[in-house]
Design an enzyme around this catalytic site. Structure first.
Site, short mmCIF file in Angstrom:
data_model
loop_
_atom_site.label_atom_id
_atom_site.label_comp_id
_atom_site.label_asym_id
_atom_site.label_seq_id
_atom_site.Cartn_x
_atom_site.Cartn_y
_atom_site.Cartn_z
N HIS A 28 0.83 -1.22 0.00
CA HIS A 28 0.00 0.00 0.00
C HIS A 28 0.86 1.26 0.00
O HIS A 28 0.43 2.31 0.49
CB HIS A 28 -0.95 0.05 1.21
CG HIS A 28 -1.74 -1.20 1.41
ND1 HIS A 28 -3.00 -1.38 0.89
CD2 HIS A 28 -1.45 -2.35 2.06
CE1 HIS A 28 -3.45 -2.58 1.23
NE2 HIS A 28 -2.52 -3.19 1.93
N SER A 67 15.25 21.68 -15.99
CA SER A 67 14.04 22.44 -16.28
C SER A 67 14.45 23.75 -16.93
O SER A 67 15.53 24.28 -16.66
CB SER A 67 13.29 22.70 -14.98
OG SER A 67 12.52 23.87 -15.07
N LYS A 122 16.13 21.61 -10.74
CA LYS A 122 15.48 20.36 -11.16
C LYS A 122 16.41 19.38 -11.85
O LYS A 122 17.29 19.75 -12.61
CB LYS A 122 14.32 20.67 -12.11
CG LYS A 122 13.14 21.34 -11.45
CD LYS A 122 12.42 20.46 -10.44
CE LYS A 122 11.54 19.44 -11.11
NZ LYS A 122 10.34 20.01 -11.67
#
Ligand code: ARG
Length: 459
Positions: A156, A277, A283
């Site tokens: 999960h 980016s 990034k």
């Protein structure tokens, strides 16, 4: 260009209709298979006396020249031909006149195309299996380097139990090994020659279908001529194998994307497989993994497209079936490209072992093992489960982990606790103790690595 079938018609085909109808822009990919198939067919026509040996030899040698000319770029496809079959036959006739016109005896484009795609897919399937082998090898190598790297195992997406990073990686190796054998299964069913089915009903000539089949490396001939030209189930099977490869690649990509995020920081991707980016200087984006995940939809789409095309078709051949090729080619090309880039990306991944370990320390991931400890000391599992639940509740409030709670405190919960508990619930012990076959125990991991090695050596 004049159509081969022009004799029956009073008017030429409308230009738009002609363009719409033709498939040469995509089926030219199958030129090699088409020519090899025609060579085997011509050899059979000669051997059975349907055409003379001289004619057969002339056809075969000229087809060889055509093949060589295409491969060295001397002969270009004529895009005004309807399809690759027409192109090759027209070129043959251009070169040797009437003898060339004898090639299509006891054959139809319907069985010819059914033959060509099978041969084409057989070759492509072998290539994809080669790429899968490279990927499995890369996973195996990463796993071998990381047998003792501990990370949280999840259910999960919640931390569940500590595992070896190698164990997690090897799970994917198992999937890709099945993908490899799934392709072999599909090829084994596909590898029967339909040539000689002709348009649908077979032929009046005394052909030798088995001779052609064995010359082309088939395991036999299709049994029913209508089936031989009507079905594309072998494309569907291969495309569903492609879809499953993409499913596995996509799940793996998803995890790589998560692991590379600041939230997890379990791995560092190599700079050469990430992008920046245009606006955010900090990034480092996992574009390659994202694109692989993205292209999965496209491969599923190809499969659905062909299934849908086939579902309403009456037997035998219908022109709708020409749509099989773009779908199956796209599916194959996409998988090939994804595998080609995914493997080196994976090789460049650096596991951040400390971060993985720290994540495994949190989240009370060794709670099951603490309960097992009490069980070993004589407590029934349900009571142990309850006691550990209470301890976890305490630890959350006190901002402790199961390893940081002092022994005096433990004794307040149960006098079965002794100093040895810390060793018993250390992450290393938790992993090492899972000795059941296939489990995360270090010795089991080594066996799994051997299993993968055996596969790579014997498949
Ligand atoms: N280009 C066709 C295809 O891909 C070849 C078979 C054509 N047969 C026919 N009867 N028109 O399906």
């Amino acid at each position: 260009m004049d159509k081969m079938w022009a004799g029956r018609f009073a008017k030429a085909l409308d230009a738009l209709a002609d363009d719409f109808n033709s498939s040469i822009h995509f089926d030219c990919k199958m030129y090699k298979q088409d020519i090899k198939g025609s060579m085997a067919h011509a050899a059979m026509l000669g051997a059975t006396g349907i055409i003379s040996n001289e004619e057969s030899e002339k056809i075969i040698s000229t087809l060889g020249e055509i093949l060589a000319d295409i491969e060295c770029g001397k002969l270009e496809f004529d895009m005004s031909s309807e399809d690759i079959h027409m192109f090759v036959e027209a070129e043959l006739t251009k070169r040797i006149g009437d003898t060339g016109k004898r090639l299509h005896t006891a054959r139809s484009r319907n069985d010819q195309v059914a033959l060509d795609i099978r041969m084409y897919l057989r070759d492509e399937a072998a290539e994809i299996q080669g790429s899968l082998h490279k990927l499995i090898e890369a996973i195996k190598n990463k796993a071998s380097e990381n047998v003792y790297t501990i990370m949280p195992g999840y259910t999960h997406l919640q931390r569940g139990q500590p595992i070896s990073f190698a164990h997690h990686l090897l799970a994917y190796a198992m999937m890709f090994m099945r993908d490899c054998t799934r392709i072999s299964d599909a090829v084994a069913r596909m590898n029967y020659s339909p040539l000689g089915s002709c348009a649908l009903a077979g032929t009046t000539y005394a052909t030798d279908r088995r001779m052609v089949a064995s010359a082309l490396g088939f395991d036999g001939v299709t049994v029913n001529s209508i089936d031989g030209v009507s079905d594309r189930d072998f494309c569907v099977e291969l495309m569903s194998a492609m879809s499953l490869i993409m499913t596995h690649l996509s799940r793996f990509s998803e995890e790589i994307i998560l692991w590379a995020s600041w939230e997890f920081k379990f791995i560092e991707l190599d700079d050469s497989f990430t992008t920046g980016s245009s606006i955010m200087p900090q990034k480092k984006n996992p574009d390659i993994a994202e694109l692989v995940r993205g292209k999965t939809g496209r491969v599923y789409g190809d499969l659905m497209a062909l299934l849908t095309t086939l579902k309403g078709l009456p037997l035998a051949y219908n022109k709708d079936m020409q749509e099989d090729k773009e779908a199956v080619f796209d599916s194959i090309e996409t998988v090939k490209k994804c595998l080609e880039v995914f493997t080196p990306m994976l090789e460049g991944i650096k596991p951040l072992k400390d971060n993985m370990y720290r994540a495994a320390e949190g989240g009370f991931i060794n709670a099951t093992d603490l309960a097992d400890y009490l069980v070993k000391k004589g407590l029934p599992f349900r009571s142990a489960y309850k006691t550990v639940g209470t301890i976890v509740g305490y630890a959350i409030n006190a901002n402790e982990t199961l390893l940081s709670i002092p022994i005096e405190k433990y004794k307040e919960f149960s006098d079965l606790f002794c100093e040895d508990l810390y060793k018993e619930i250390s992450l290393e012990t938790c992993v090492e103790k899972r000795i059941s076959e296939g489990g995360t125990g270090f010795e089991q991991i080594k066996k799994q690595i051997e299993y993968v090695e055996d596969f790579l050596n014997n498949d």
